[in-house]
Design a protein around this motif. Structure first.
Motif, mmCIF file in Angstrom:
data_model
loop_
_atom_site.group_PDB
_atom_site.id
_atom_site.type_symbol
_atom_site.label_atom_id
_atom_site.label_comp_id
_atom_site.label_asym_id
_atom_site.label_seq_id
_atom_site.Cartn_x
_atom_site.Cartn_y
_atom_site.Cartn_z
ATOM 1 N N HIS A 140 0.815 -1.212 0.000
ATOM 2 C CA HIS A 140 0.000 0.000 0.000
ATOM 3 C C HIS A 140 0.853 1.269 0.000
ATOM 4 N N ASN A 141 2.144 1.150 0.265
ATOM 5 C CA ASN A 141 2.996 2.343 0.336
ATOM 6 C C ASN A 141 3.830 2.579 -0.916
ATOM 7 N N TYR A 142 3.866 1.588 -1.796
ATOM 8 C CA TYR A 142 4.741 1.703 -2.959
ATOM 9 C C TYR A 142 3.970 1.689 -4.276
ATOM 10 N N SER A 143 4.501 2.449 -5.237
ATOM 11 C CA SER A 143 4.011 2.412 -6.614
ATOM 12 C C SER A 143 5.068 1.741 -7.481
ATOM 13 N N LEU A 144 4.612 1.136 -8.551
ATOM 14 C CA LEU A 144 5.519 0.419 -9.451
ATOM 15 C C LEU A 144 5.182 0.818 -10.885
ATOM 16 N N LEU A 145 6.193 1.302 -11.606
ATOM 17 C CA LEU A 145 6.012 1.634 -13.015
ATOM 18 C C LEU A 145 6.942 0.764 -13.839
ATOM 19 N N ALA A 146 6.445 0.257 -14.963
ATOM 20 C CA ALA A 146 7.288 -0.525 -15.869
ATOM 21 C C ALA A 146 7.526 0.292 -17.126
ATOM 22 N N ILE A 147 8.790 0.381 -17.527
ATOM 23 C CA ILE A 147 9.165 1.035 -18.782
ATOM 24 C C ILE A 147 9.715 -0.080 -19.662
ATOM 25 N N GLN A 148 8.995 -0.410 -20.732
ATOM 26 C CA GLN A 148 9.328 -1.608 -21.492
ATOM 27 C C GLN A 148 9.429 -1.313 -22.985
ATOM 28 N N GLY A 149 10.414 -1.932 -23.629
ATOM 29 C CA GLY A 149 10.556 -1.777 -25.074
ATOM 30 C C GLY A 149 11.998 -1.539 -25.445
ATOM 31 N N PRO A 150 12.310 -1.681 -26.747
ATOM 32 C CA PRO A 150 13.710 -1.548 -27.181
ATOM 33 C C PRO A 150 14.312 -0.170 -26.885
ATOM 34 N N LYS A 151 13.474 0.853 -26.740
ATOM 35 C CA LYS A 151 14.015 2.188 -26.459
ATOM 36 C C LYS A 151 13.979 2.548 -24.968
ATOM 37 N N ALA A 152 13.635 1.558 -24.131
ATOM 38 C CA ALA A 152 13.574 1.812 -22.685
ATOM 39 C C ALA A 152 14.916 2.316 -22.164
ATOM 40 N N ILE A 153 15.988 1.722 -22.647
ATOM 41 C CA ILE A 153 17.317 2.111 -22.155
ATOM 42 C C ILE A 153 17.654 3.551 -22.561
ATOM 43 N N ASP A 154 17.252 3.954 -23.774
ATOM 44 C CA ASP A 154 17.510 5.338 -24.213
ATOM 45 C C ASP A 154 16.791 6.328 -23.307
ATOM 46 N N LEU A 155 15.558 5.984 -22.971
ATOM 47 C CA LEU A 155 14.769 6.847 -22.104
ATOM 48 C C LEU A 155 15.374 6.911 -20.700
ATOM 49 N N MET A 156 15.777 5.761 -20.186
ATOM 50 C CA MET A 156 16.369 5.724 -18.839
ATOM 51 C C MET A 156 17.648 6.570 -18.804
ATOM 52 N N ARG A 157 18.447 6.458 -19.845
ATOM 53 C CA ARG A 157 19.689 7.230 -19.928
ATOM 54 C C ARG A 157 19.367 8.725 -19.887
ATOM 55 N N LYS A 158 18.375 9.113 -20.679
ATOM 56 C CA LYS A 158 18.001 10.528 -20.737
ATOM 57 C C LYS A 158 17.526 11.035 -19.369
ATOM 58 N N MET A 159 16.926 10.137 -18.585
ATOM 59 C CA MET A 159 16.397 10.559 -17.281
ATOM 60 C C MET A 159 17.451 10.462 -16.180
ATOM 61 N N GLY A 160 18.690 10.282 -16.587
ATOM 62 C CA GLY A 160 19.767 10.320 -15.611
ATOM 63 C C GLY A 160 20.125 8.986 -14.998
ATOM 64 N N TYR A 161 19.736 7.914 -15.654
ATOM 65 C CA TYR A 161 20.041 6.596 -15.101
ATOM 66 C C TYR A 161 21.537 6.322 -15.176
ATOM 67 N N GLN A 162 22.095 5.852 -14.066
ATOM 68 C CA GLN A 162 23.549 5.762 -13.946
ATOM 69 C C GLN A 162 24.132 4.425 -14.375
ATOM 70 N N TYR A 163 23.305 3.397 -14.481
ATOM 71 C CA TYR A 163 23.875 2.056 -14.658
ATOM 72 C C TYR A 163 23.481 1.446 -16.005
ATOM 73 N N GLU A 164 24.054 2.000 -17.071
ATOM 74 C CA GLU A 164 23.742 1.541 -18.437
ATOM 75 C C GLU A 164 23.919 0.044 -18.620
ATOM 76 N N ASN A 165 24.905 -0.483 -17.925
ATOM 77 C CA ASN A 165 25.243 -1.889 -18.161
ATOM 78 C C ASN A 165 24.591 -2.836 -17.163
ATOM 79 N N GLN A 166 23.617 -2.314 -16.446
ATOM 80 C CA GLN A 166 22.909 -3.170 -15.490
ATOM 81 C C GLN A 166 22.371 -4.409 -16.205
ATOM 82 N N LYS A 167 22.627 -5.553 -15.602
ATOM 83 C CA LYS A 167 22.228 -6.811 -16.232
ATOM 84 C C LYS A 167 20.735 -7.093 -16.028
ATOM 85 N N SER A 168 20.208 -7.918 -16.927
ATOM 86 C CA SER A 168 18.845 -8.391 -16.787
ATOM 87 C C SER A 168 18.703 -9.129 -15.458
ATOM 88 N N PHE A 169 17.549 -8.995 -14.812
ATOM 89 C CA PHE A 169 17.293 -9.647 -13.520
ATOM 90 C C PHE A 169 18.257 -9.194 -12.424
#
Lengths: 366, 126
Positions: A140-169
């Protein structure tokens, strides 16, 4: 009382078709399921999946405790890694399927299906016994958003995501658009993507920000309708349809997630090991219709005039245009890939071919 | 008069429009919008007869399967075959090009008593 996520007003403002799903008032589609499906396959989509359950499990015996309730080797799970597993009862029937993330020493996050959170937490409590462990349902205290698709990584990078090479799972604490959150490289679509977990108070801000920043990548909000067709194409099970208390991990074709060498005992282990050695009486298969008819949940499957099983999930595959399904059938040697069976649709039998899952080629994963 | 002004609608979202001696039957735009992306349509054969309220066709969207009922009794005299091959066209036009069947009927007067004008039908939905 139907529950709402912290983004309900956003969905309504976007003119989403809203439905009651697992006790939650959720968007099933915004514009068109086919269009939303293709957006995720080709560009990037944003899903509000805040109805999912988040349970934190921590304490001196957290590893031992989780290891005693799921078939996976939780004691071998490394820091920041995630594992897909099932939650079996003593008879092997499944209470839920879960993703367990290791957040720290003796500290885990368990993501549960919305419809199963309470049953899962009950089951955890029953099995807690003498383990020194805290079970903290924070759904009840947390929200969860999924960003999915081949361009998800481009979007994450643009939003300041620091771990480009983060592995699946894997999961990492990260800062996105100034918000501290947990980012995991997981999803339920067969595409590359991320799931972002954060406190409810940031939900509206992040939802708007992601849609705004994602505009150049063709982002669209995606409803539960496309979530279902995406996961089915990817051959992923849906609890309640393809998994339930009458199916085991082995019958469901999930033996890959059941290590044979696990030392520790867990609920259902003897049944699961027995099925792995001696086989099962029913099995999950993939189906592709040979005509235009659409297989649906609950339709019966026939072979040589005899009923051999039931469809558990089915749809038109928006990516291929084929009509696809999963279902359980008697485990007979002649019922195998390329076998033609029949599905009873509106009192007539229609041919379908047994095919391998997934129904689409798996995308390159990191 | 426009198509919408001429048609009568049922509670179950079918419409009927008098067309000379025949009657054109289809699904309302509201029904199509509720269904979403149409991916399958099964229509009857010419010569089949149905009573009022009987299922004469089946339609499926990505999400769900539904039956379509006869708003008035009659015999099928023409079927929109083009739609069976491309049911997604219903999402663009469910009237002029998106009718389902044409029928002959001799019970229009009595069978249409409980049908509504498009305006009344729309009002009922709200």
């Amino acid at each position: 009382m139907v529950k709402q996520t912290y983004l309900c007003n956003k969905h309504i403002a976007l003119n989403a078709k809203m439905v009651d799903f697992a006790g939650w008032y959720m968007p099933v589609q915004y514009t068109s399921i086919i269009e939303e499906h293709k957006t995720v396959r080709e560009n990037v989509g944003l899903f509000d999946v805040s109805h999912m359950g988040e349970v934190f499990v921590f304490g001196k015996d957290a590893t031992q405790f989780l290891n005693s309730i799921v078939p996976q080797n939780i004691d071998k799970l490394e820091y920041e890694k995630a594992v897909y597993c099932q939650l079996p009862k003593e008879n092997g029937g499944l209470i839920d399927d879960l993703i367990i993330y290791k957040l720290g020493i003796e500290s885990y996050l368990v993501i549960c299906n919305a419809s199963r959170v309470e049953d899962d937490v009950n089951w955890f409590s029953i099995n807690k016994k003498d383990y020194d462990v805290s079970i903290d349902n924070q759904s009840h205290n947390y929200s969860l958003l999924a960003i999915q698709g081949p361009k998800a990584i481009d979007l994450m990078r643009k939003m300041g995501y620091q771990y480009e090479n983060q592995k699946s799972f894997t999961i990492k604490p990260a800062v996105i658009e100034g918000i501290k959150l947990l980012a995991s490289r997981t999803g339920y679509t067969g595409e590359d993507g991320f799931e972002l977990l954060f406190e409810n108070k940031y939900a509206q801000y992040l939802w708007d920000k992601i849609l705004e920043q994602g505009e150049e990548f063709g982002i669209k909000p995606i409803g539960l309708g496309a979530r279902d067709t995406l996961r089915l194409e990817a051959g992923l099970h849906l609890y309640g349809n393809d998994l339930d208390e009458n199916t085991t991990s082995v019958e469901a074709g999930l033996s890959w997630s059941v290590p044979k060498d696990k030392q520790a005992d867990y609920n259902g282990k003897s049944v699961i090991m027995e099925q792995l050695s001696n086989g099962v009486s029913k099995k999950l298969i993939g189906l592709e219709m040979l005509d235009r008819n659409i297989p649906r949940h609950g339709y019966d499957i026939y072979y040589n005039g005899e009923k051999i099983g039931t469809v558990t999930s089915g749809c038109v595959s928006p990516s291929t245009g084929k009509n696809i399904a999963m279902g359980y059938v008697k485990n007979l040697p002649e019922i195998c890939t390329d076998t033609t069976v029949q599905i009873m649709i509106r009192e007539k039998l229609h041919d379908a071919k047994i095919v391998k899952r997934p129904f689409i080629q798996k995308r390159n994963r990191v | 008069m426009s198509f919408k002004e001429e048609m009568l609608c049922s509670n179950s979202h079918e419409y009927v429009v008098k067309d000379g001696n025949a009657y054109t039957i289809g699904l309302t735009d509201y029904a199509i919008e509720q269904l979403g992306d149409i991916v399958f349509l099964e229509l009857p054969s010419v010569g089949d007869s149905f009573g009022k309220g009987e299922t004469f066709a089946n339609i499926e969207s990505v999400k769900a399967a539904s039956e379509i009922y006869m708003p008035i009794a009659g015999e099928i005299i023409e079927v929109n075959e083009e739609l069976v091959d491309a049911p997604e066209k219903l999402n663009e036009d469910c009237y002029e090009g998106g009718w389902l069947v044409k029928i002959s009927s001799n019970s229009y007067q009595q069978d249409s008593e409980d049908l509504m004008t498009y305006d009344d039908y729309k009002a009922e939905l709200e």
